[in-house]
Scaffold this active site. Structure first.
Site, PDB file in Angstrom:
ATOM      1  N   ASN A  13      10.784  24.688 -18.450  1.00 13.41           N
ATOM      2  CA  ASN A  13      10.924  23.672 -17.399  1.00 13.41           C
ATOM      3  C   ASN A  13       9.585  23.644 -16.660  1.00 13.41           C
ATOM      4  OD1 ASN A  13      11.613  22.008 -15.284  1.00 13.41           O
ATOM      5  ND2 ASN A  13      12.657  23.616 -14.124  1.00 13.41           N
ATOM      6  N   LYS A  15       8.523  21.721 -14.380  1.00 14.70           N
ATOM      7  CA  LYS A  15       8.573  21.276 -12.977  1.00 14.70           C
ATOM      8  C   LYS A  15       7.486  20.222 -12.745  1.00 14.70           C
ATOM      9  CE  LYS A  15      10.204  25.875 -11.876  1.00 14.70           C
ATOM     10  NZ  LYS A  15      10.879  26.631 -10.871  1.00 14.70           N
ATOM     11  N   HIS A  98      19.201  21.160 -11.496  1.00 17.58           N
ATOM     12  CA  HIS A  98      18.349  22.313 -11.183  1.00 17.58           C
ATOM     13  C   HIS A  98      18.451  22.616  -9.686  1.00 17.58           C
ATOM     14  CE1 HIS A  98      14.777  24.754 -10.626  1.00 17.58           C
ATOM     15  NE2 HIS A  98      14.831  25.008 -11.928  1.00 17.58           N
ATOM     16  N   GLU A 100      16.318  23.287  -7.558  1.00 21.85           N
ATOM     17  CA  GLU A 100      15.317  22.583  -6.730  1.00 21.85           C
ATOM     18  C   GLU A 100      15.783  21.162  -6.436  1.00 21.85           C
ATOM     19  OE1 GLU A 100      11.989  23.380  -9.272  1.00 21.85           O
ATOM     20  OE2 GLU A 100      12.139  25.507  -8.762  1.00 21.85           O
ATOM     21  N   GLU A 170      21.390  30.088 -13.417  1.00 20.69           N
ATOM     22  CA  GLU A 170      20.133  30.337 -12.725  1.00 20.69           C
ATOM     23  C   GLU A 170      20.403  30.783 -11.290  1.00 20.69           C
ATOM     24  OE1 GLU A 170      16.625  28.332 -14.759  1.00 20.69           O
ATOM     25  OE2 GLU A 170      17.304  27.006 -13.199  1.00 20.69           O
ATOM     26  N   GLY A 176      11.588  31.288  -9.560  1.00 24.01           N
ATOM     27  CA  GLY A 176      10.227  31.175  -9.026  1.00 24.01           C
ATOM     28  C   GLY A 176       9.874  32.258  -8.025  1.00 24.01           C
ATOM     29  N   SER A 216      12.868  33.639 -13.301  1.00 22.56           N
ATOM     30  CA  SER A 216      11.766  34.597 -13.487  1.00 22.56           C
ATOM     31  C   SER A 216      11.840  35.349 -14.817  1.00 22.56           C
ATOM     32  CB  SER A 216      11.686  35.571 -12.307  1.00 22.56           C
ATOM     33  OG  SER A 216      11.433  34.863 -11.102  1.00 22.56           O
TER      34      SER A 216
HETATM   35  C1  PEP Z   1      13.359  27.270 -13.570  1.00 24.51           C
HETATM   36  O1  PEP Z   1      12.571  26.463 -13.115  1.00 24.51           O
HETATM   37  O2  PEP Z   1      14.424  26.892 -14.055  1.00 24.51           O
HETATM   38  C2  PEP Z   1      13.022  28.693 -13.536  1.00 24.51           C
HETATM   39  C3  PEP Z   1      13.880  29.553 -14.014  1.00 24.51           C
HETATM   40  O3  PEP Z   1      11.813  29.017 -12.978  1.00 24.51           O
HETATM   41  P1  PEP Z   1      11.099  30.455 -13.070  1.00 24.51           P
HETATM   42  O4  PEP Z   1      11.184  30.912 -14.508  1.00 24.51           O
HETATM   43  O5  PEP Z   1       9.685  30.217 -12.643  1.00 24.51           O
HETATM   44  O6  PEP Z   1      11.832  31.373 -12.163  1.00 24.51           O
END
Ligand code: PEP
Length: 255
Positions: A13, A15, A98, A100, A170, A176, A216
């Site tokens: 992803n 972003k 997501h 975000e 998630e 992040g 992460s």
């Molecule tokens: C994401 O954007 O879905 C995500 C898991 O980000 P990150 O791996 O940077 O935590």
């Protein structure tokens, strides 16, 4: 991959990162590194990068996804992109709900459901994100919340359509932040999602549905996470912007 009924899916992803020319360069760098993958490899990129991504990925095992989709087929929705537009552009997957988007753009369980239905109707594979905040976890609501979000997202989705649905667990506190769920926390969260699917559709559908972990995940921790029974690959943010790190995660999910 040790879960015979399911294939792992590793999805990046991106972003709001990478311009079209940077997209071409990064995919060209990734292609040889993931060519031997024994899992599905997907890159979800900003709308503006889709044409470059589809072109760069041609002839490779990399599939292209979008990061959102609108739930209406067409009309006066300035700035939005429909499922049919994505399909015609060569997109196969789409991230929906997501955290975000839930946090910054007012996404709700209801709009997540509508987007999921629109994506499926157009032939896209939705990657539907669910996850608890740290506060919700500390209050002991993780299982209740994950089951609720999962079932809400899947309202009016048929058992047949579940073949094309991916759910990504998630935890919001892990996205992040550099803080990853432990292997066991990821397995437990994914297990709650799978249990919700079983309550709604029965054992066979639950067993066959791909449930990713995201938060992460990186080149160092991927192997432990994807070795867990309920973790069928990952949704990867930061580490999907580095070709080598992403390819190490793909290799971990291919074992
Ligand atoms: C994401 O954007 O879905 C995500 C898991 O980000 P990150 O791996 O940077 O935590």
């Amino acid at each position: 991959m040790n879960k015979q009924t399911r294939k792992a899916v590793i999805a990046g992803n991106w972003k709001m990162n990478k311009t079209p020319s940077e997209t071409t360069a990064l995919i060209n760098e990734m292609k040889p590194l993931v060519a031997d993958a024994d899992c599905d490899v997907v890159l979800c990129v900003p709308f503006i990068d889709i044409a470059a991504a589809v072109e760069a990925a041609k002839g490779s095992n990399i599939k292209i996804g979008a990061e959102n989709v609108h739930f209406k087929e067409s009309g006066a929705y300035t700035g939005e992109v429909s499922a049919a537009m994505l399909v015609e552009a060569g997109v196969e997957y789409v991230v929906i709900g997501h955290s975000e988007r839930r946090t910054y753009f007012g996404e709700t369980d209801q709009t997540v459901n509508l987007r999921t239905l629109a994506a499926l109707k157009a032939g896209l594979k939705p990657i539907v994100c669910v996850g608890e905040t740290l506060e919700q976890r500390e209050l002991g609501y993780t299982e209740t919340l994950l089951k609720f979000q999962t079932k809400m997202a899947l309202t009016n989705v048929s058992a047949e359509d579940m073949k094309n649905v991916i759910i990504a667990y998630e935890p919001v506190w892990a996205i992040g932040t550099g803080v990853t769920a432990t292997d066991d926390q990821a397995d437990e969260g994914n297990g709650f999602v799978r249990a919700a699917i079983e309550e709604k559709y029965g054992k066979d559908v639950a067993k066959a549905t791909t449930v990713q972990y995201g938060g992460s995940m990186n080149a160092k921790n991927a192997e432990g996470l994807v070795s867990k029974y309920n973790v069928d690959g990952g949704l990867i943010g930061g580490a999907s912007l580095k070709a080598e790190d992403f390819s190490i995660i793909v290799k971990a999910a291919s074992k």
